[in-house]
Design a protein around this motif. Structure first.
Motif, PDB file in Angstrom:
ATOM      1  N   SER A  48       0.821  -1.218   0.000  1.00 53.79           N
ATOM      2  CA  SER A  48       0.000   0.000   0.000  1.00 53.79           C
ATOM      3  C   SER A  48       0.853   1.265   0.000  1.00 53.79           C
ATOM      4  O   SER A  48       0.353   2.344  -0.340  1.00 53.79           O
ATOM      5  CB  SER A  48      -0.928   0.008   1.214  1.00 53.79           C
ATOM      6  N   GLU A  49       2.130   1.169   0.342  1.00 57.81           N
ATOM      7  CA  GLU A  49       2.998   2.345   0.430  1.00 57.81           C
ATOM      8  C   GLU A  49       3.818   2.583  -0.833  1.00 57.81           C
ATOM      9  O   GLU A  49       3.910   3.698  -1.310  1.00 57.81           O
ATOM     10  CB  GLU A  49       3.916   2.225   1.646  1.00 57.81           C
ATOM     11  N   CYS A  50       4.425   1.529  -1.378  1.00 56.08           N
ATOM     12  CA  CYS A  50       5.319   1.727  -2.525  1.00 56.08           C
ATOM     13  C   CYS A  50       4.762   1.164  -3.835  1.00 56.08           C
ATOM     14  O   CYS A  50       5.293   1.448  -4.893  1.00 56.08           O
ATOM     15  CB  CYS A  50       6.694   1.122  -2.252  1.00 56.08           C
ATOM     16  N   GLY A  51       3.691   0.360  -3.744  1.00 56.84           N
ATOM     17  CA  GLY A  51       3.075  -0.179  -4.945  1.00 56.84           C
ATOM     18  C   GLY A  51       3.741  -1.412  -5.516  1.00 56.84           C
ATOM     19  O   GLY A  51       3.287  -1.953  -6.521  1.00 56.84           O
ATOM     20  N   GLU A  52       4.804  -1.902  -4.893  1.00 58.21           N
ATOM     21  CA  GLU A  52       5.499  -3.094  -5.377  1.00 58.21           C
ATOM     22  C   GLU A  52       4.682  -4.349  -5.051  1.00 58.21           C
ATOM     23  O   GLU A  52       4.085  -4.434  -3.982  1.00 58.21           O
ATOM     24  CB  GLU A  52       6.876  -3.218  -4.712  1.00 58.21           C
ATOM     25  N   PRO A  53       4.678  -5.337  -5.940  1.00 57.12           N
ATOM     26  CA  PRO A  53       4.010  -6.610  -5.631  1.00 57.12           C
ATOM     27  C   PRO A  53       4.671  -7.269  -4.417  1.00 57.12           C
ATOM     28  O   PRO A  53       5.889  -7.147  -4.228  1.00 57.12           O
ATOM     29  CB  PRO A  53       4.240  -7.452  -6.884  1.00 57.12           C
ATOM     30  N   VAL A  54       3.868  -7.931  -3.590  1.00 57.78           N
ATOM     31  CA  VAL A  54       4.384  -8.642  -2.419  1.00 57.78           C
ATOM     32  C   VAL A  54       3.837 -10.069  -2.391  1.00 57.78           C
ATOM     33  O   VAL A  54       2.721 -10.332  -2.829  1.00 57.78           O
ATOM     34  CB  VAL A  54       4.052  -7.925  -1.087  1.00 57.78           C
ATOM     35  N   THR A  55       4.665 -10.981  -1.865  1.00 60.08           N
ATOM     36  CA  THR A  55       4.265 -12.367  -1.646  1.00 60.08           C
ATOM     37  C   THR A  55       4.446 -12.673  -0.168  1.00 60.08           C
ATOM     38  O   THR A  55       4.936 -11.826   0.596  1.00 60.08           O
ATOM     39  CB  THR A  55       5.129 -13.334  -2.483  1.00 60.08           C
TER      40      THR A  55
END
Length: 164
Positions: free
Chosen positions: A130-137
């Motif tokens: 939610s902060e940087c927009g990078e995909p997370v797993t």
């Protein structure tokens, strides 16, 4: 832990499962996102007994996931509509659908596709920061105790993390 005690657990997932954690409730929510609103439509599409359907709809209304909205006055007839709280479940439903598409579909592939209205492209859900927009797993997440945790309860961090 007993099923009835889930709603009292100091865990957001347990509390959520106390409301949403059975197959019929999830199937009702799926149909809500497909535009189904009336009791008879749910009953016909799902093949669910009236008693079970009424119970699940009542629980969803009580917890603010659905609201009952009149669509006819004489006789009074109501339909079920997703509330803001219910609409907030869309990412969770989409994540389950995506998992099913990847791990449960047969050789024909996904039975339903989702198209983004704005760009017209077929989509698959992706969790992003939610902060940087990078995909997370799962491997990108670190868990820490939050402000809702009671000091006298066993910390979830004292439980060994799953290895993967």
């Amino acid at each position: 832990m007993r099923w009835e005690e889930l709603g009292q657990q100091p865990c957001s997932l347990a509390r959520t499962l106390a409301v949403l954690g059975d197959r019929w409730t999830l199937m009702i929510l799926r149909d809500c996102f497909l535009g189904i609103r009336r009791f008879e439509q749910f009953e016909r599409r799902l093949g669910i007994t009236r008693h079970v359907l009424a119970d699940r709809l009542k629980k969803l209304v009580e917890h603010g996931v659905l609201s009952r909205v009149p669509y006819q006055q004489r006789p009074l007839r109501e339909e079920y509509r997703l509330t803001e709280s219910g609409l907030d479940l869309h990412p969770a439903i989409m994540a389950l659908v995506s998992w099913g598409d990847r791990h449960m579909a047969d050789e024909r592939g996904a039975p339903v596709q989702h198209r983004h209205k704005a760009c017209g492209q077929l989509i698959r859900p992706v969790t992003v920061c939610s902060e940087c927009g990078e995909p997370v797993t799962a491997r990108d997440i670190e868990v820490q105790v939050g402000s809702g945790w009671k000091a006298d309860e066993l910390s979830p961090l004292s439980i060994p993390a799953a290895q993967g």
